[in-house]
Motif scaffolding. Sequence first.
Motif, PDB file in Angstrom:
ATOM      1  N   GLU A   1     -83.111  25.522 -68.865  1.00 55.68           N
ATOM      2  CA  GLU A   1     -83.801  25.145 -67.776  1.00 55.68           C
ATOM      3  C   GLU A   1     -83.063  25.888 -66.190  1.00 55.68           C
ATOM      4  O   GLU A   1     -81.442  25.099 -66.248  1.00 55.68           O
ATOM      5  CB  GLU A   1     -84.891  24.342 -67.616  1.00 55.68           C
ATOM      6  CG  GLU A   1     -85.831  23.523 -66.535  1.00 55.68           C
ATOM      7  CD  GLU A   1     -86.383  25.525 -66.088  1.00 55.68           C
ATOM      8  OE1 GLU A   1     -86.208  26.155 -64.879  1.00 55.68           O
ATOM      9  OE2 GLU A   1     -87.824  25.706 -66.335  1.00 55.68           O
ATOM     10  N   SER A   2     -83.489  25.726 -64.902  1.00 50.30           N
ATOM     11  CA  SER A   2     -82.449  26.162 -63.985  1.00 50.30           C
ATOM     12  C   SER A   2     -83.101  24.349 -62.970  1.00 50.30           C
ATOM     13  O   SER A   2     -84.458  24.917 -62.796  1.00 50.30           O
ATOM     14  CB  SER A   2     -82.616  27.168 -63.696  1.00 50.30           C
ATOM     15  OG  SER A   2     -82.554  26.819 -61.970  1.00 50.30           O
TER      16      SER A   2
ATOM     17  N   SER B   1     -84.499  25.869 -59.608  1.00 52.02           N
ATOM     18  CA  SER B   1     -86.114  26.608 -59.839  1.00 52.02           C
ATOM     19  C   SER B   1     -87.218  25.079 -59.810  1.00 52.02           C
ATOM     20  O   SER B   1     -87.973  25.600 -58.919  1.00 52.02           O
ATOM     21  CB  SER B   1     -85.561  27.593 -61.408  1.00 52.02           C
ATOM     22  OG  SER B   1     -85.285  28.735 -60.914  1.00 52.02           O
TER      23      SER B   1
ATOM     24  N   ALA C   1     -87.389  24.546 -56.331  1.00 51.92           N
ATOM     25  CA  ALA C   1     -88.598  25.646 -55.923  1.00 51.92           C
ATOM     26  C   ALA C   1     -89.963  25.740 -56.057  1.00 51.92           C
ATOM     27  O   ALA C   1     -90.600  25.883 -55.644  1.00 51.92           O
ATOM     28  CB  ALA C   1     -87.536  26.832 -56.028  1.00 51.92           C
ATOM     29  N   LEU C   2     -90.104  24.950 -57.662  1.00 48.89           N
ATOM     30  CA  LEU C   2     -91.448  24.232 -58.184  1.00 48.89           C
ATOM     31  C   LEU C   2     -92.078  24.116 -57.292  1.00 48.89           C
ATOM     32  O   LEU C   2     -93.221  23.254 -57.768  1.00 48.89           O
ATOM     33  CB  LEU C   2     -91.409  25.277 -59.536  1.00 48.89           C
ATOM     34  CG  LEU C   2     -90.915  26.770 -60.212  1.00 48.89           C
ATOM     35  CD1 LEU C   2     -90.966  26.063 -62.110  1.00 48.89           C
ATOM     36  CD2 LEU C   2     -92.285  27.247 -59.504  1.00 48.89           C
TER      37      LEU C   2
ATOM     38  N   GLU D   1     -77.614  21.838 -61.463  1.00 48.78           N
ATOM     39  CA  GLU D   1     -77.679  23.094 -61.699  1.00 48.78           C
ATOM     40  C   GLU D   1     -76.358  23.315 -62.632  1.00 48.78           C
ATOM     41  O   GLU D   1     -76.365  23.248 -63.648  1.00 48.78           O
ATOM     42  CB  GLU D   1     -77.505  24.052 -60.051  1.00 48.78           C
ATOM     43  CG  GLU D   1     -77.905  25.807 -61.124  1.00 48.78           C
ATOM     44  CD  GLU D   1     -79.039  26.611 -61.322  1.00 48.78           C
ATOM     45  OE1 GLU D   1     -79.043  27.186 -61.725  1.00 48.78           O
ATOM     46  OE2 GLU D   1     -79.802  25.454 -61.110  1.00 48.78           O
TER      47      GLU D   1
ATOM     48  N   ARG E   1     -76.462  23.088 -66.528  1.00 50.88           N
ATOM     49  CA  ARG E   1     -76.846  24.551 -67.116  1.00 50.88           C
ATOM     50  C   ARG E   1     -75.213  24.763 -67.916  1.00 50.88           C
ATOM     51  O   ARG E   1     -74.758  24.850 -67.616  1.00 50.88           O
ATOM     52  CB  ARG E   1     -76.781  25.541 -66.191  1.00 50.88           C
ATOM     53  CG  ARG E   1     -78.003  25.393 -65.648  1.00 50.88           C
ATOM     54  CD  ARG E   1     -79.540  26.667 -66.238  1.00 50.88           C
ATOM     55  NE  ARG E   1     -79.263  27.292 -66.165  1.00 50.88           N
ATOM     56  CZ  ARG E   1     -80.091  28.280 -65.854  1.00 50.88           C
ATOM     57  NH1 ARG E   1     -80.794  28.795 -64.329  1.00 50.88           N
ATOM     58  NH2 ARG E   1     -80.247  29.344 -66.223  1.00 50.88           N
TER      59      ARG E   1
END
Length: 414
Positions: A376-377, A380, A383-384, A399, A403
């Motif tokens: 998973e990022s 992201s 942002a969500l 991140e 990652r």
Amino acid sequence: MSLEIRTITASEFPDWTRALDTGFLRPPVTSDEVLADRLAHSDLARTRGAFDNGRCVGTLRSFSQEITTVGGAVLPADAISNASVTPTHRRRGLLSRMMYADLAQAKERGDAVATLIAAEYPIYGRYGFGPAAFITEWEIDVVRAGLDPRRPAPDDGGRIDLIDGAEVRGTGPELFERFRTGRAGTVSRDERWWRIHTGVTSNGHPWTEPFHAVYRSAAGEVDGLVTYHSADGMWGDRKQPLNTVSVRKLIATTPAAERALWHFICSIDWVTTVRTDYRAPDDLLPRYLPDPRAARIVTQADYLWVRILDAVRALEARTYGVPGTLVLEIHDKAGLAGGRFRLDASEAGASCVPTAESADIALDVRELGALYLGDESALSLAALGSLSEERPGAAALTEALFRTPRRPWCPDVF
């Protein structure tokens, strides 16, 4: 009505199995032989049922498992399976009660994480699980792939040998142990797994004997194994056989072995289509083919879900992409892994301790589970709105830390 959640007894196992099969829309009748085998391999102290006036109407079972984390370390996991609720008893909180009882027991037992394969996406996030590894399934147009049919053998000094189930049980476990240390998300296989997947032990499903092939390196080392079967072929207008091969499992410890096995499968006479097993989304398979577009994606979905039970042990067990320090505020409504923790990652290893320092990021334990294996990022999630950046730049650091270059992969269902 009296609804009771508890572990079951041996005499209640047939009723529990009937409820399980009902929940999964399978015929609610199981042979005595299969029942006896399942009972012999079920830990009744970890097999829960929901009972309505003595009748089982909900099921959940867990068992011991190991999962490979980023960097190759293995962690003890609480593997959850057989979660069901009879259609007449849905929406009464029965699964929640069984799940939380199992997770609390796992935490007390010392498991660092819990794992499951989610049949439905919306259910398990509310228990703290996050989708941590995805799968992709391809269908290969063999003719379009462009492989030279005159050169089906490996060109690196290795060889492909067909073997039988007994040989698989002899060589497979050692190969798998070497394989699983190199891929985050892989879960352990016990002896019974090998017996079921070579037809010695029945799991209640009809058995069709497959083909097995191994790749041996030039030094004679078994570095890859594939199990496959073929459905009855069709004959075209010009009497051309059109067979499909379905790969059940393919594992390899080297790219050479993996490439050789895929080329072997795609070079079998009469075969025009190959259907793969569940692969990692970044699998190299398409690029092993002269025309990568010959591999068409037919399935892409979440697969392995992870729930952190011990944040300190889980975060210290894995490696990280860059050195760095991060303070995480973890929210866990079940009270199993929540708190504020300082993570210090370096080339020498990771340290994670509770702290009173200000948080850099805040997230729910389900998002930590999604991040854990590197798929998973964090950017992201931010942002969500699923990850809160409490310090500027903290999401980018998260991140970089979490990652991974290769995506995690769980080859097995459980």
